[in-house]
Design a protein around this motif. Structure first.
Motif, short mmCIF file in Angstrom:
data_model
loop_
_atom_site.label_atom_id
_atom_site.label_comp_id
_atom_site.label_asym_id
_atom_site.label_seq_id
_atom_site.Cartn_x
_atom_site.Cartn_y
_atom_site.Cartn_z
N VAL A 47 1.02 9.15 1.67
CA VAL A 47 1.41 7.80 2.21
C VAL A 47 0.99 7.59 3.73
N ASP A 48 -0.15 6.97 3.68
CA ASP A 48 -0.45 6.48 5.11
C ASP A 48 -0.63 4.96 5.27
N GLY A 49 -0.65 4.09 4.30
CA GLY A 49 -0.77 2.63 4.27
C GLY A 49 -2.16 2.39 4.55
N LYS A 50 -2.90 3.22 4.31
CA LYS A 50 -4.66 2.93 4.51
C LYS A 50 -5.16 3.04 2.87
N GLN A 51 -6.12 2.45 2.93
CA GLN A 51 -6.97 2.36 1.35
C GLN A 51 -8.11 3.04 1.60
N SER A 52 -8.03 4.38 0.68
CA SER A 52 -9.15 5.24 0.55
C SER A 52 -9.78 5.13 -0.61
N GLN A 57 0.82 -1.24 -0.03
CA GLN A 57 0.09 -0.05 0.13
C GLN A 57 0.89 1.27 0.03
N LYS A 58 1.75 1.36 0.99
CA LYS A 58 2.59 2.67 1.22
C LYS A 58 3.43 2.88 -0.21
N GLU A 59 3.95 1.71 -0.66
CA GLU A 59 4.91 1.78 -1.83
C GLU A 59 4.32 2.28 -3.08
N VAL A 60 2.77 1.64 -3.42
CA VAL A 60 2.13 2.08 -4.50
C VAL A 60 1.71 3.55 -4.25
N GLU A 61 1.19 3.78 -3.04
CA GLU A 61 0.83 5.27 -2.95
C GLU A 61 1.83 6.30 -3.11
N LYS A 82 -2.07 0.27 -17.61
CA LYS A 82 -0.84 -0.57 -17.91
C LYS A 82 -1.30 -2.02 -18.12
N GLY A 83 -2.59 -2.53 -18.20
CA GLY A 83 -3.08 -3.84 -18.73
C GLY A 83 -2.84 -4.68 -17.40
N ILE A 84 -3.07 -4.59 -16.15
CA ILE A 84 -2.90 -5.36 -14.92
C ILE A 84 -4.41 -5.89 -14.59
N TYR A 85 -4.50 -6.98 -14.59
CA TYR A 85 -5.97 -7.62 -14.35
C TYR A 85 -5.72 -8.68 -13.07
N PRO A 86 -6.57 -8.69 -11.97
CA PRO A 86 -7.79 -7.52 -11.98
C PRO A 86 -7.35 -6.21 -11.55
N ASN A 87 -8.13 -5.37 -12.24
CA ASN A 87 -7.98 -3.94 -11.95
C ASN A 87 -9.00 -3.34 -10.91
N ALA A 88 -8.94 -4.08 -9.87
CA ALA A 88 -9.91 -3.65 -8.57
C ALA A 88 -9.08 -2.68 -7.46
N GLY A 89 -7.99 -2.09 -8.06
CA GLY A 89 -7.28 -0.91 -7.27
C GLY A 89 -6.45 -1.59 -5.97
N TYR A 90 -6.28 -2.84 -5.84
CA TYR A 90 -5.61 -3.51 -4.86
C TYR A 90 -4.21 -3.24 -5.14
N THR A 105 0.80 -5.35 -9.17
CA THR A 105 0.89 -3.84 -9.38
C THR A 105 2.41 -3.20 -9.00
N TRP A 106 2.71 -3.55 -7.75
CA TRP A 106 3.81 -2.86 -7.34
C TRP A 106 5.22 -3.52 -8.29
N GLY A 107 4.94 -4.65 -8.53
CA GLY A 107 6.29 -5.36 -9.45
C GLY A 107 6.28 -4.39 -10.99
N VAL A 108 5.04 -4.24 -11.45
CA VAL A 108 5.19 -3.28 -12.44
C VAL A 108 5.76 -1.73 -12.14
N MET A 109 5.36 -1.37 -10.87
CA MET A 109 5.78 -0.07 -10.68
C MET A 109 7.49 0.01 -10.50
N LYS A 110 7.83 -1.09 -9.84
CA LYS A 110 9.19 -1.19 -9.49
C LYS A 110 10.36 -1.37 -10.97
N ILE A 111 9.58 -1.92 -12.12
CA ILE A 111 9.97 -2.06 -13.32
C ILE A 111 10.32 -0.69 -13.75
N MET A 112 9.03 0.14 -13.78
CA MET A 112 8.97 1.50 -14.18
C MET A 112 9.95 2.21 -13.54
N ASN A 113 10.08 2.11 -12.17
CA ASN A 113 11.01 2.92 -11.37
C ASN A 113 12.59 2.59 -11.84
#
Length: 215
Positions: A38-43, A27-31, A57-65, A70-78
């Motif tokens: 960055v509060d580690g809470k889902q709003s 949560q925090k990393e994605v936020e 980015k074509g990530i499924y399921p795309n439920a906002g979790y 999701t974090w793996g894709v973000m790490k690659i983008m970083n």
């Protein structure tokens, strides 16, 4: 000839039934990545932002979790962003071959260099998923087909440049960041594949190294 297509999941993610209220393990990393508080809470706002990223980015399921995919894709983008204009800073792609197309599986990046001079890129790519890993090593482009179509997988592969059996550079219609990956080909955005087509020719070297995360 057996060729490599885009795998299922390469297009836009399907719409999820609803946005999740559950916080994820990243949560925090994605936020932080998305510029959210960055509060580690889902709003609801967090979920909508994560869901929009997943859909784009074509990530499924795309439920906002905020999960590992999701974090793996973000790490690659970083990592791709950090490469900047010096993708071969570590010297892992040969600089004694003249013009060569380099493919870094670890960072999911590719670029064209001539000696130590960067000629194009780096650009994001999508390589083979687990069980279909893009093979590493020094290769050469042996066949090019601008309007290639796979009769095995029934998918268009524009700007195909084959360098190892059925493995080729080619463009895809979906996102190059969408997991889990290709069947071995180096998937590219259309403009990038078109530029590779204009800059490379049969007989040019290709060097593939590293290991795609998750393989």
């Amino acid at each position: 000839m057996a060729v490599t297509p885009v795998v299922a999941g390469g297009g836009t993610a399907h719409a999820a039934s609803k946005c999740t209220a559950s916080k994820g393990p990243y949560q925090k990393e994605v936020e932080k990545f998305l510029g959210r508080p960055v509060d580690g809470k889902q709003s609801s706002a967090d979920c909508n932002a994560i869901r929009a990223f997943q859909t784009k980015k074509g990530i499924y399921p795309n439920a906002g979790y905020a999960g590992p995919v999701t974090w793996g894709v973000m790490k690659i983008m970083n990592a791709q962003k950090a490469a900047g204009r010096t993708p071969n800073k570590a010297g892992k792609c040969p600089t004694n071959k003249g013009r060569i197309a380099c493919v870094d599986l670890t960072r999911q990046l590719s670029w064209i260099q001539d000696g130590k001079t960067l000629k194009f890129g780096p650009v994001p790519v999508r390589t083979g998923r687990n069980g279909y890993e893009t093979r590493t090593g020094l290769k050469k482009i042996y066949w090019r087909h601008i309007n290639h179509y796979s009769t095995i997988y029934h998918v268009a592969m524009p700007y195909s440049q084959f360098f190892d059996g059925g493995e080729a550079f080619h463009s895809i219609a979906g996102s190059v960041w969408s997991p889990p990956g290709s069947h071995g080909c180096v998937n590219m955005r259309s403009a990038d594949a078109k530029k590779y087509w204009s800059m490379l020719k049969t007989g040019d070297d290709v060097y593939v190294y590293g290991r795609k995360p998750g393989t």
